[in-house]
Enzyme design. Structure first.
Site, mmCIF file in Angstrom:
data_model
loop_
_atom_site.group_PDB
_atom_site.id
_atom_site.type_symbol
_atom_site.label_atom_id
_atom_site.label_comp_id
_atom_site.label_asym_id
_atom_site.label_seq_id
_atom_site.Cartn_x
_atom_site.Cartn_y
_atom_site.Cartn_z
ATOM 1 N N GLY A 51 22.746 -42.701 -35.037
ATOM 2 C CA GLY A 51 24.095 -42.940 -35.533
ATOM 3 C C GLY A 51 25.010 -41.767 -35.264
ATOM 4 O O GLY A 51 26.216 -41.844 -35.478
ATOM 5 N N CYS A 56 30.954 -5.522 -22.360
ATOM 6 C CA CYS A 56 30.399 -4.625 -23.376
ATOM 7 C C CYS A 56 29.102 -3.969 -22.877
ATOM 8 O O CYS A 56 29.149 -3.104 -22.019
ATOM 9 C CB CYS A 56 30.209 -5.372 -24.694
ATOM 10 S SG CYS A 56 30.039 -4.269 -26.127
ATOM 11 N N GLU A 60 35.740 -13.316 -24.803
ATOM 12 C CA GLU A 60 35.333 -14.648 -25.244
ATOM 13 C C GLU A 60 35.694 -14.929 -26.692
ATOM 14 O O GLU A 60 35.712 -16.088 -27.124
ATOM 15 C CB GLU A 60 33.819 -14.827 -25.038
ATOM 16 C CG GLU A 60 32.928 -13.973 -25.930
ATOM 17 C CD GLU A 60 32.647 -12.576 -25.407
ATOM 18 O OE1 GLU A 60 31.651 -11.984 -25.857
ATOM 19 O OE2 GLU A 60 33.415 -12.077 -24.564
ATOM 20 N N HIS A 91 35.496 -7.885 -25.849
ATOM 21 C CA HIS A 91 34.933 -9.238 -25.747
ATOM 22 C C HIS A 91 36.047 -10.262 -25.509
ATOM 23 O O HIS A 91 36.703 -10.707 -26.460
ATOM 24 C CB HIS A 91 34.164 -9.589 -27.021
ATOM 25 C CG HIS A 91 32.883 -8.842 -27.169
ATOM 26 N ND1 HIS A 91 31.699 -9.286 -26.624
ATOM 27 C CD2 HIS A 91 32.601 -7.656 -27.769
ATOM 28 C CE1 HIS A 91 30.734 -8.415 -26.893
ATOM 29 N NE2 HIS A 91 31.262 -7.414 -27.589
ATOM 30 N N VAL A 145 26.560 -38.407 -32.828
ATOM 31 C CA VAL A 145 27.281 -38.302 -31.558
ATOM 32 C C VAL A 145 26.326 -38.172 -30.375
ATOM 33 O O VAL A 145 26.453 -38.889 -29.374
ATOM 34 C CB VAL A 145 28.241 -37.089 -31.585
ATOM 35 C CG1 VAL A 145 28.925 -36.912 -30.237
ATOM 36 C CG2 VAL A 145 29.280 -37.247 -32.683
ATOM 37 N N SER A 166 22.979 -38.759 -29.717
ATOM 38 C CA SER A 166 22.140 -39.880 -29.287
ATOM 39 C C SER A 166 22.992 -41.054 -28.812
ATOM 40 O O SER A 166 22.617 -41.771 -27.882
ATOM 41 C CB SER A 166 21.196 -40.320 -30.415
ATOM 42 O OG SER A 166 21.913 -40.835 -31.522
ATOM 43 N N SER A 167 24.170 -41.231 -29.420
ATOM 44 C CA SER A 167 25.053 -42.337 -29.028
ATOM 45 C C SER A 167 25.590 -42.145 -27.615
ATOM 46 O O SER A 167 25.586 -43.074 -26.799
ATOM 47 C CB SER A 167 26.218 -42.462 -30.012
ATOM 48 O OG SER A 167 25.758 -42.676 -31.328
#
Length: 509
Positions: A222, A79, A169, A167, A224, A226-227
């Site tokens: 608790g 574009c 994508e 585009h 996703v 940081s775990s």
């Protein structure tokens, strides 16, 4: 070193989508602002120029030195990027007679060219532009058109330099992924070896080399991010990682105990801290959303700092920062205006004087989940809906009391439990309940009631940047409403939020 595609961002809303599509091909890529492009080294296999809300005809239009890339690396302009290449090469870009926004069909497709290999004639693409290329230089060749755009795609003769006005994508470009594969794999020669397995192996090696025998402390939420960050660091340094999970009194029902047990089963060294009273005290009398967020953030830093000082010789602070956070902080537009302040870790590094380790800072959310799967983390953690750092404090509109938290925990528990029972939970990006600062009249058992109103919210999204409300079945909503009113004392009315983001945000505060 990992080979990569360099994406130069000119401010398009779709730039992150380009990166996601490239990575879906198992090819690593990085986004950089066009005016902060890194030096080209041997790892860069090709360059993509993004779209932009700007026009190349503007006096101070975003610009780059194309000689850094042309005839040195394959180059694809999307574009605005396509218009920029044409404009700087002597072509003519003018305002479109009609703004082309939406679906279009390609015609006169040069399928013999590598970029359009296996792209079918009449393929649907997505347009979003106000300018168009009306004249191309003599050494340019048109590769496809649409009914209203003569130069929908072009190639510079004798170079691997291409421009496309649409585009690829965006999912509405039905063969967009195939076109990007043609560029990234066939033209740039990327080997498609950037997989979750490869990421885990490389990252663990890098963490071992970086951290050595030092100790790391990490705050678990608790969620996703940081775990997965914790498990990656643990794989690298074992018991030298200590995790801290703070119960701020604003978690979902039974969440503290369930998550703590999950972490311990994963082999992590986790310290659980019951800080409910401290957080409730810091929130006394506060009803402004930003004031609540800041109070929670300040209290979290105090609690985390106190607990960290009980661990001897900590040198590093582990964080679950992911790639969109990094992109936003160095975007073309600069850091965005503060819509909502971040809830916790902002002041930690300065206060604790620790070095930072962020093993996920090159990954998007869906990639974090795939890495978590590779690491063997249970779906109970990986498939959890996003939950705001300030917890239920920003789902209780107005001031916070333990009694209000208890009411909302029960409502939320019923809603989430029934979503899971009916097989709807995994179809939803995020769901939860909101306690409104109003009461309504009702009738229960022939008696007048004047009790609380709760709102239910469920949205679909790819990354939380935009979101649509979910059309939950009416029967399901009716059953949920009935159960909440009958089981949760103090609630006599349930409403369902049908606002999308934008203009609304996912959370109410």
């Amino acid at each position: 070193m990992t080979e990569k595609i360099l994406i130069l961002d000119f401010g398009s809303q779709y730039t992150q989508l380009i990166a996601r599509r490239v990575r879906e091909l198992n090819v690593y890529c990085e986004i950089h602002p066009y005016n902060k492009a890194p030096q080209i080294d041997g790892t860069v296999k090709g360059v993509i120029l993004s779209g932009s809300p700007c026009s190349v005809r503007e006096e101070n239009a975003p610009d780059i030195d194309l000689s850094l890339y042309r005839e040195k690396l394959p180059l694809l302009g999307v574009c605005y990027g396509a218009q920029l290449i044409a404009h700087k090469s002597g072509g003519t870009v003018q305002p479109s007679s009609i703004r082309e926004y939406g679906r279009a069909r390609l015609n006169n497709v040069h399928t013999s060219d590598d970029l359009f290999k296996e792209i079918v004639p009449d393929s649907q693409v997505w347009m979003s532009h106000g300018d168009t290329i009306v004249e191309i230089p003599s050494n340019f060749e048109i590769l496809s058109s649409t009914e209203t755009v003569r130069v929908a795609a072009y190639k510079v003769k004798g170079e691997d330099t291409f421009g496309i006005q649409f585009h690829p994508e965006v999912t509405h470009s039905l063969q967009g992924k195939e076109l990007l594969r043609n560029f990234v794999v066939h033209i740039c020669g990327c080997s498609q070896d950037w997989t979750p397995d490869a990421f885990v192996e490389t990252t663990i090696s890098e963490l071992k080399a970086k951290i050595g025998t030092d100790k790391v402390v990490l705050g678990l939420s608790g969620g996703v991010d940081s775990s997965v960050a914790a498990v990656l660091i643990h794989k690298a340094i074992g018991p030298n990682l200590t995790c801290i999970f703070v119960d701020n009194g604003l978690l979902r029902k039974n969440e503290y105990e369930e998550v703590l047990n999950s972490y311990k089963h994963m082999g992590l060294n986790v310290i659980g801290v019951d800080a409910k009273k401290q957080f409730y005290k810091s929130l006394e009398g506060l009803s402004d959303p930003e004031a609540k967020r800041k109070a929670i953030g300040k209290e979290f830093i105090e609690v985390f700092d106190q607990e960290s000082h009980k661990i001897a010789d900590v040198k590093w602070l582990g964080q679950g920062t992911i790639y969109p956070d990094i992109i936003e902080s160095v975007s073309v537009k600069g850091p965005s205006a503060t819509i909502k302040s971040h809830h916790n870790v902002g002041g930690l590094p300065e206060k604790m004087k620790l070095k930072i380790v962020e093993p996920l800072n090159t990954l998007f959310k869906d990639e974090v989940r795939r890495v978590g799967k590779t690491l063997g983390i249970d779906d109970i953690i990986l498939k959890r809906h996003p939950f705001p750092g300030p917890g239920l404090a920003i789902r209780i509109l107005g001031d916070i009391t333990a009694e209000k938290v208890a009411v909302l925990q029960e409502v939320d528990y019923i809603f989430i439990s029934r979503l899971k029972e009916k097989g709807l939970y995994d179809q939803v990006w995020q769901a939860g309940a909101i306690l409104l600062p109003v009461k309504s009249v009702g009738v229960m058992g022939d008696e007048r009631t004047y009790e609380n109103v709760v709102a239910l919210r469920a949205v679909s999204s790819m990354d939380g940047m935009t979101a649509d409300w979910i059309h939950l079945p009416y029967d399901f909503l009716a059953d949920i409403s009935n159960e909440i009113i009958n089981r949760v004392k103090g609630v006599n009315r349930v409403v369902y939020d049908i606002s999308s983001k934008p203009p609304a945000t996912i959370e109410w505060e």
